[in-house]
Design an enzyme around this catalytic site. Structure first.
Site, short mmCIF file in Angstrom:
data_model
loop_
_atom_site.label_atom_id
_atom_site.label_comp_id
_atom_site.label_asym_id
_atom_site.label_seq_id
_atom_site.Cartn_x
_atom_site.Cartn_y
_atom_site.Cartn_z
N LYS A 1 2.33 24.34 -1.98
CA LYS A 1 0.98 23.82 -1.75
C LYS A 1 1.01 22.30 -1.92
CE LYS A 1 -1.26 28.11 -3.13
NZ LYS A 1 -2.09 28.82 -4.12
N ASP B 1 1.78 38.71 -9.02
CA ASP B 1 0.72 37.90 -8.43
C ASP B 1 -0.67 38.35 -8.88
OD1 ASP B 1 -0.05 35.75 -6.60
OD2 ASP B 1 -0.91 37.35 -5.37
N GLU C 1 6.77 39.40 -3.67
CA GLU C 1 5.47 39.30 -4.34
C GLU C 1 4.92 40.71 -4.56
OE1 GLU C 1 1.25 38.23 -2.58
OE2 GLU C 1 2.41 36.39 -2.92
N ARG D 1 0.82 -1.21 0.00
CA ARG D 1 0.00 0.00 0.00
C ARG D 1 0.85 1.26 0.00
NH1 ARG D 1 -3.28 1.80 -2.68
NH2 ARG D 1 -4.20 -0.27 -2.56
N LYS E 1 5.98 37.72 0.87
CA LYS E 1 4.65 37.70 0.29
C LYS E 1 3.82 38.85 0.85
CE LYS E 1 2.81 33.63 -0.51
NZ LYS E 1 2.92 33.55 -1.98
#
Length: 286
Positions: free
Chosen positions: A138, A224, A203, A103, A170
């Site tokens: 992410k 962004d 960013e 598995r 950011k």
């Protein structure tokens, strides 16, 4: 293919140890109850869906860490195209060992192959451009090593691996700090005080912020959630003085249009959070 720098023996062993402990704990009782300790058997990894195969090397590491006596015969390597009905590898040895690792091997390979397949598809849309496809942070907690590795296998480029290998300022860092200028100054002082050489990325949300970041001579400016028209203006404004990265809600359909703006990179969280698992199966050979 060459393994990414984060795929170290230490990191892999730690991941496998933790994953096996989560699954087995005090014993794989289904197997211990029904399979003799000395039974030797063989199994094959059957491909049930067309894909870019990924996780073969990881599977080998899992088998070998659990039982060094298992033998793996690889027929299809990581990054290769696999078709329905193909056999990726055979594993031979203790039937108990094969069943207890089945598995974890499948969970890794199915997820990794899904990410590699999606990445390959997206990356192919950037052929003929200078733009490179990046992943993001992410990722699934404690599974990042597999997901990032799968992006690399699929032909994408890994962004920073974690919070430790780049300074990325950011929106929240900037808003808490008052301005891009203040945030970058503090980041530079931090680098200097710790004698680090971490690259600094900022960013930006509009052209005014792009201009401010440009004055601070950062290593990369992220554009962004900008429309392509604004993005093209930003790239023209930056004029190669630092790297550029498009980010925010990027979809497959947008890739070519975004690349036309001239950005160096496109980052997309979808590569890791929206890929579908590939149907693979470990079948007994009897």
């Amino acid at each position: 293919m060459k393994k990414p720098s984060y795929v170290t023996d230490k990191n892999i062993k730690q991941f496998i140890k933790s994953a096996l402990a989560e699954d087995i704990q005090d014993g794989d009782h289904s197997t211990l109850a029904t399979i003799p300790a000395d039974l030797q058997q063989r199994a094959k990894l059957l491909v049930k869906e067309d894909c870019i195969l990924a996780g073969v090397e990881m599977a080998t590491m899992i088998f070998k860490q659990f039982d060094k006596n298992l033998e793996i015969e690889v027929l299809i390597k990581d990054g290769a195209t696999a078709k329905v009905g193909d056999i990726a590898f055979y594993v031979t040895g203790s039937a108990r060992s094969i069943l207890s690792t089945e598995r974890l091997v499948l969970n890794c390979m199915q997820r990794m192959s899904g990410i590699a397949t999606l990445t390959h598809d997206w990356d192919s849309r950037l052929l003929g451009t200078k733009t490179r496809l990046l992943d993001t942070r992410k990722t699934t907690p404690n599974f990042r090593i597999c997901e990032k590795w799968a992006v690399a296998i699929g032909g994408g480029t890994n962004h920073r691996y974690g919070l430790y290998d780049m300074i990325m300022l950011k929106d929240n860092h900037i808003d808490y700090n008052g301005s891009i200028t203040n945030a970058v100054k503090m980041a530079r002082e931090y680098n200097k005080s710790l004698k680090k050489k971490l690259k600094i990325e900022v960013e930006t949300r509009n052209l005014e912020e792009v201009e401010e970041a440009l004055k601070m001579e950062v290593d990369r400016i992220m554009l962004d959630n900008m429309d392509t028209q604004t993005m093209a203006k930003a790239v023209s404004l930056i004029a190669g003085k630092c790297e550029t990265e498009a980010s925010g809600g990027i979809t497959r359909e947008m890739l070519k249009e975004v690349a036309k703006t001239g950005v160096d990179f496109i980052s997309a969280g979808a590569l890791t959070h929206s890929a579908s698992n590939i149907d693979l199966s470990l079948k007994a050979v009897v």
